[in-house]
Enzyme design. Structure first.
Site, PDB file in Angstrom:
ATOM      1  N   GLY A 113       0.722  -1.229  -0.150  1.00 36.49           N
ATOM      2  CA  GLY A 113      -0.012   0.019  -0.011  1.00 36.49           C
ATOM      3  C   GLY A 113       0.910   1.289  -0.027  1.00 36.49           C
ATOM      4  N   CYS A 114       0.289   2.226  -0.437  1.00 41.23           N
ATOM      5  CA  CYS A 114       1.001   3.574  -0.502  1.00 41.23           C
ATOM      6  C   CYS A 114       1.512   4.195   0.822  1.00 41.23           C
ATOM      7  CB  CYS A 114       0.442   4.602  -1.285  1.00 41.23           C
ATOM      8  SG  CYS A 114      -1.528   4.840  -0.688  1.00 41.23           S
ATOM      9  N   TYR A 115       0.633   4.311   1.902  1.00 45.54           N
ATOM     10  CA  TYR A 115       0.800   4.587   3.269  1.00 45.54           C
ATOM     11  C   TYR A 115       1.888   3.651   3.772  1.00 45.54           C
ATOM     12  CZ  TYR A 115      -3.353   7.766   3.219  1.00 45.54           C
ATOM     13  OH  TYR A 115      -4.030   8.739   3.026  1.00 45.54           O
ATOM     14  N   THR A 117       4.169   2.015   2.582  1.00 48.34           N
ATOM     15  CA  THR A 117       5.389   2.099   1.850  1.00 48.34           C
ATOM     16  C   THR A 117       6.202   3.131   2.607  1.00 48.34           C
ATOM     17  OG1 THR A 117       4.699   1.364  -0.457  1.00 48.34           O
ATOM     18  CG2 THR A 117       6.749   2.956  -0.222  1.00 48.34           C
TER      19      THR A 117
END
Length: 307
Positions: A113-115, A117
């Site tokens: 997921g972006c968060y 990361t």
């Protein structure tokens, strides 16, 4: 011969960016379905069985169905959904955390997921190095551009320009928390506070640390040097040491596959703020998928990335 790639969900935000990145590259040949074929289970199944690689840019349930369609084939899959991020038999697609060799050898890779990361890029190396405790109740404050929410959220922000700030996940238990805890090897799930701002792309993830209250925690400089050592030689991750009075996200941010990290510390060393800045559609989504695909195909991991 080029590697054949089928992108299931190529019409979505992440899928469109991956298509744009791969189309000009001679190392890959895209298997493309027209609008009618994209709705056909048999056409999709045939594409999975014809491809060397597949990238799933789908909702979770659809991603699980797609994996079932691919059973019996030799296709190697990268899943950009949250469906398989902590699932048995899947390799977590954060090469800097799990190891490039693990991703390169995998048949099933789940994109982070972006968060997570940003969070894992900061915390996982420090817990692993023993300079932060694994049993601390960490807090994660994060803000993202609205493109991370997909078409519905993009449309909402474009239709309502009066929105200045949106916080969400107020019932807690956000779906990103599991991968944060698992891959940082934490005893407790972190308290995650995500928000969205009226910018298309860009993300800042922050972990505040009351170091004087944390057992066995290193000083801010010890933390920074541990990150510098961990990411030495990386072309994607940069640990900064220059003084900063502020960090900005701009609405005009251009696509980027970088991950930039900072450690800001109080003068007496009693507190620190760990900060990651990234493009939620780059290293947080399509850029990570391309990096993983490069590794799985035996190519330079940075090929086709914007650094």
């Amino acid at each position: 011969m080029p590697h054949t790639v089928f992108i299931d969900g190529a019409a979505g935000t992440t899928g469109l960016e991956i298509v744009e990145r791969l189309s000009p590259r001679s190392e890959f040949k895209l298997i493309v379905l027209d609008d009618e074929q994209r709705k056909s289970a048999s056409a999709r199944r045939d594409a999975f069985h014809a491809a060397d690689f597949a990238v799933l840019c789908l909702p979770d349930d659809a991603a699980r169905e797609a994996v079932a369609m691919a059973e019996g084939s030799k296709v190697r899959i990268i899943d950009a959904s949250t469906a398989h991020r902590v699932a048995d038999g899947w390799t977590y697609g954060f090469p800097e955390v799990v190891g490039r060799e693990a991703v390169a050898a995998a048949n099933r890779v789940s994109n982070p997921g972006c968060y997570p990361t940003g969070f894992l890029g900061l915390i996982a190396p420090l817990v692993r190095a023993g300079v932060l405790p694994a049993d601390w109740p960490y807090t994660v404050n994060a803000v993202s551009g609205y493109s991370g929410g997909g078409k519905a959220l993009i449309q909402r922000f474009e239709d309502d320009p009066d929105i200045a700030f949106r916080t969400y996940g107020l019932a807690l238990g956000h779906k990103h928390v599991g991968e944060m805890q698992t891959y940082a090897a934490l005893a407790h799930p972190p308290l995650f506070a995500p928000s969205v701002i009226p910018a298309h792309r860009g993300m800042v993830v922050e972990v505040p640390l009351p170091l004087s209250a944390m057992p066995m925690a290193g000083s801010p400089e010890v933390l920074r040097l541990a990150l510098v050592e961990y990411y030495s030689g990386s072309k994607i991750v940069t640990v900064h040491d220059e003084p900063q009075d502020e960090l900005l996200l701009r609405r005009s941010m251009q696509p980027s596959d970088r991950l930039d990290l900072w450690v800001f510390g109080a003068a007496d060393g009693s507190q620190a703020r760990l900060v990651a800045r990234l493009d939620n559609l780059g290293k947080g989504a399509s850029g990570a998928a391309v990096q993983n695909l490069n590794l799985m195909a035996g190519l330079d991991e940075t090929a086709g990335l914007s650094l």
